[in-house]
Design a protein around this motif. Structure first.
Motif, PDB file in Angstrom:
ATOM      1  N   MET A 136      49.638  35.538  71.205  1.00  0.00           N
ATOM      2  CA  MET A 136      48.396  35.325  70.475  1.00  0.00           C
ATOM      3  C   MET A 136      48.691  35.291  68.961  1.00  0.00           C
ATOM      4  O   MET A 136      49.379  36.157  68.443  1.00  0.00           O
ATOM      5  CB  MET A 136      47.468  36.510  70.780  1.00  0.00           C
ATOM      6  CG  MET A 136      46.118  36.406  70.128  1.00  0.00           C
ATOM      7  SD  MET A 136      45.229  37.980  70.186  1.00  0.00           S
ATOM      8  CE  MET A 136      45.725  38.710  71.746  1.00  0.00           C
ATOM      9  N   THR A 137      48.204  34.236  68.306  1.00  0.00           N
ATOM     10  CA  THR A 137      48.426  34.160  66.861  1.00  0.00           C
ATOM     11  C   THR A 137      47.434  35.061  66.153  1.00  0.00           C
ATOM     12  O   THR A 137      46.233  34.924  66.339  1.00  0.00           O
ATOM     13  CB  THR A 137      48.203  32.714  66.352  1.00  0.00           C
ATOM     14  OG1 THR A 137      48.819  31.832  67.269  1.00  0.00           O
ATOM     15  CG2 THR A 137      48.779  32.536  64.966  1.00  0.00           C
ATOM     16  N   LYS A 138      47.958  35.981  65.374  1.00  0.00           N
ATOM     17  CA  LYS A 138      47.077  36.886  64.618  1.00  0.00           C
ATOM     18  C   LYS A 138      46.437  36.144  63.462  1.00  0.00           C
ATOM     19  O   LYS A 138      47.037  35.250  62.868  1.00  0.00           O
ATOM     20  CB  LYS A 138      47.898  38.056  64.075  1.00  0.00           C
ATOM     21  CG  LYS A 138      48.417  38.980  65.163  1.00  0.00           C
ATOM     22  CD  LYS A 138      47.445  40.105  65.394  1.00  0.00           C
ATOM     23  CE  LYS A 138      47.986  41.118  66.402  1.00  0.00           C
ATOM     24  NZ  LYS A 138      46.995  42.105  66.767  1.00  0.00           N
ATOM     25  N   LYS A 139      45.220  36.511  63.137  1.00  0.00           N
ATOM     26  CA  LYS A 139      44.529  35.967  61.970  1.00  0.00           C
ATOM     27  C   LYS A 139      44.334  37.085  60.963  1.00  0.00           C
ATOM     28  O   LYS A 139      43.801  38.152  61.296  1.00  0.00           O
ATOM     29  CB  LYS A 139      43.148  35.406  62.370  1.00  0.00           C
ATOM     30  CG  LYS A 139      43.223  34.212  63.279  1.00  0.00           C
ATOM     31  CD  LYS A 139      43.736  32.988  62.551  1.00  0.00           C
ATOM     32  CE  LYS A 139      43.842  31.795  63.469  1.00  0.00           C
ATOM     33  NZ  LYS A 139      44.626  30.711  62.928  1.00  0.00           N
ATOM     34  N   ARG A 140      44.779  36.822  59.745  1.00  0.00           N
ATOM     35  CA  ARG A 140      44.624  37.834  58.677  1.00  0.00           C
ATOM     36  C   ARG A 140      43.294  37.606  57.965  1.00  0.00           C
ATOM     37  O   ARG A 140      43.052  36.528  57.422  1.00  0.00           O
ATOM     38  CB  ARG A 140      45.787  37.730  57.687  1.00  0.00           C
ATOM     39  CG  ARG A 140      47.067  38.362  58.220  1.00  0.00           C
ATOM     40  CD  ARG A 140      48.259  38.098  57.340  1.00  0.00           C
ATOM     41  NE  ARG A 140      48.050  38.249  55.916  1.00  0.00           N
ATOM     42  CZ  ARG A 140      47.880  39.409  55.274  1.00  0.00           C
ATOM     43  NH1 ARG A 140      47.873  40.543  55.954  1.00  0.00           N
ATOM     44  NH2 ARG A 140      47.719  39.433  53.976  1.00  0.00           N
ATOM     45  N   ILE A 141      42.461  38.636  57.996  1.00  0.00           N
ATOM     46  CA  ILE A 141      41.135  38.532  57.398  1.00  0.00           C
ATOM     47  C   ILE A 141      41.074  39.464  56.185  1.00  0.00           C
ATOM     48  O   ILE A 141      41.213  40.682  56.332  1.00  0.00           O
ATOM     49  CB  ILE A 141      40.012  38.975  58.380  1.00  0.00           C
ATOM     50  CG1 ILE A 141      40.272  38.516  59.807  1.00  0.00           C
ATOM     51  CG2 ILE A 141      38.636  38.572  57.845  1.00  0.00           C
ATOM     52  CD1 ILE A 141      40.194  37.071  60.070  1.00  0.00           C
ATOM     53  N   GLY A 142      40.845  38.911  55.022  1.00  0.00           N
ATOM     54  CA  GLY A 142      40.622  39.738  53.829  1.00  0.00           C
ATOM     55  C   GLY A 142      39.154  40.113  53.756  1.00  0.00           C
ATOM     56  O   GLY A 142      38.283  39.262  53.939  1.00  0.00           O
ATOM     57  N   VAL A 143      38.896  41.396  53.508  1.00  0.00           N
ATOM     58  CA  VAL A 143      37.501  41.871  53.468  1.00  0.00           C
ATOM     59  C   VAL A 143      37.152  42.275  52.046  1.00  0.00           C
ATOM     60  O   VAL A 143      37.818  43.128  51.448  1.00  0.00           O
ATOM     61  CB  VAL A 143      37.307  43.075  54.420  1.00  0.00           C
ATOM     62  CG1 VAL A 143      35.849  43.533  54.399  1.00  0.00           C
ATOM     63  CG2 VAL A 143      37.743  42.725  55.835  1.00  0.00           C
ATOM     64  N   LEU A 144      36.127  41.645  51.497  1.00  0.00           N
ATOM     65  CA  LEU A 144      35.649  42.005  50.157  1.00  0.00           C
ATOM     66  C   LEU A 144      34.389  42.838  50.306  1.00  0.00           C
ATOM     67  O   LEU A 144      33.417  42.382  50.935  1.00  0.00           O
ATOM     68  CB  LEU A 144      35.331  40.750  49.345  1.00  0.00           C
ATOM     69  CG  LEU A 144      36.535  40.040  48.730  1.00  0.00           C
ATOM     70  CD1 LEU A 144      36.104  38.719  48.123  1.00  0.00           C
ATOM     71  CD2 LEU A 144      37.194  40.900  47.664  1.00  0.00           C
ATOM     72  N   VAL A 145      34.389  44.025  49.757  1.00  0.00           N
ATOM     73  CA  VAL A 145      33.233  44.923  49.828  1.00  0.00           C
ATOM     74  C   VAL A 145      32.645  45.022  48.424  1.00  0.00           C
ATOM     75  O   VAL A 145      33.320  45.455  47.492  1.00  0.00           O
ATOM     76  CB  VAL A 145      33.651  46.321  50.349  1.00  0.00           C
ATOM     77  CG1 VAL A 145      32.462  47.272  50.340  1.00  0.00           C
ATOM     78  CG2 VAL A 145      34.240  46.215  51.748  1.00  0.00           C
TER      79      VAL A 145
END
Ligand code: FNR
Length: 191
Positions: free
Chosen positions: A1-10
């Motif tokens: 499974m290809t991982k997806k990198r998600i940047g989270v801005l709070v």
């Protein structure tokens, strides 16, 4: 499974931020393929174009720009300040958008969650943010829209999400975002 990198801005610097609690809840509910991490925005100098024009941007701006480039997608979690987006979040967005022609948000699939102790779930901030994201060429997920209202009632004393309805909604939101990311990943133009 290809991982997806998600940047989270709070969009809150507050110690007890409800937005950050929602971010943490989302992290716990995320599909296995997601690697979600918060992008720190607290220490960013206020945007001043002179630094870019003179080729001398603050190190924190450069670090933010490089970091954003490394993500497959961006999740924006925003409170509402006076029916709009808090300055700290707008500042990070502006920094990433410049210098002209080097917009690091360009083409990254995105989604917006707005959060408020009030009843209308920061609708104003959610849509002000979407206006900027159109300008920045972020394909923003349309559905489901995420307006998390009455947020102070959704957590237990330890800050853990205690609302089953909200948990189910966030799970659906994340599943839709996973599909959105795959369908809107940058592609080569047709020849
Ligand atoms: C607010 N708050 C607020 N809430 C809202 O629903 N609509 C609004 O327009 C505003 N305006 C506003 C302006 C300013 C300057 C502050 C400090 C606050 C209240 C806001 O939703 C509340 O403080 C949240 O708890 C902020 O999010 P975090 O910090 O808990 O993530």
């Amino acid at each position: 499974m290809t991982k997806k990198r998600i940047g989270v801005l709070v969009g809150s610097l507050r110690k007890e931020s409800f937005c950050r609690k929602i971010a943490k809840a989302l992290q716990l509910l995320a599909p296995e393929a997601f690697e979600m991490e918060e992008i720190e925005i607290a220490g960013l100098e206020i945007y001043n174009q002179d630094f870019d024009d003179e080729g001398n941007p603050p190190a924190a701006w450069t670090a933010l720009r490089e970091r954003v480039k490394s993500y497959d997608a961006i999740l924006f979690i925003t409170p509402e300040y006076n029916r709009s987006v808090p300055a700290v979040l707008k500042n990070a967005i502006d920094i990433g958008s410049r210098p002209y022609g080097k917009n690091v948000w360009d083409g990254k699939p995105g989604a917006v969650v707005s959060v408020s102790p009030g009843g209308i779930g920061a609708f104003g901030a959610n849509h002000h943010l979407r206006q900027s994201l159109v300008c920045l060429n972020v394909p923003v997920m349309q559905q489901p829209e995420a307006y998390i209202g009455n947020v102070a009632t959704l957590f237990d004393a330890d800050g853990v999400l205690s609302s089953d309805n909200t948990r189910e909604f966030l799970q659906k939101f994340l599943q839709a975002f996973a599909t959105w990311i795959v369908n809107n990943a940058p592609k080569q133009p047709l020849k």
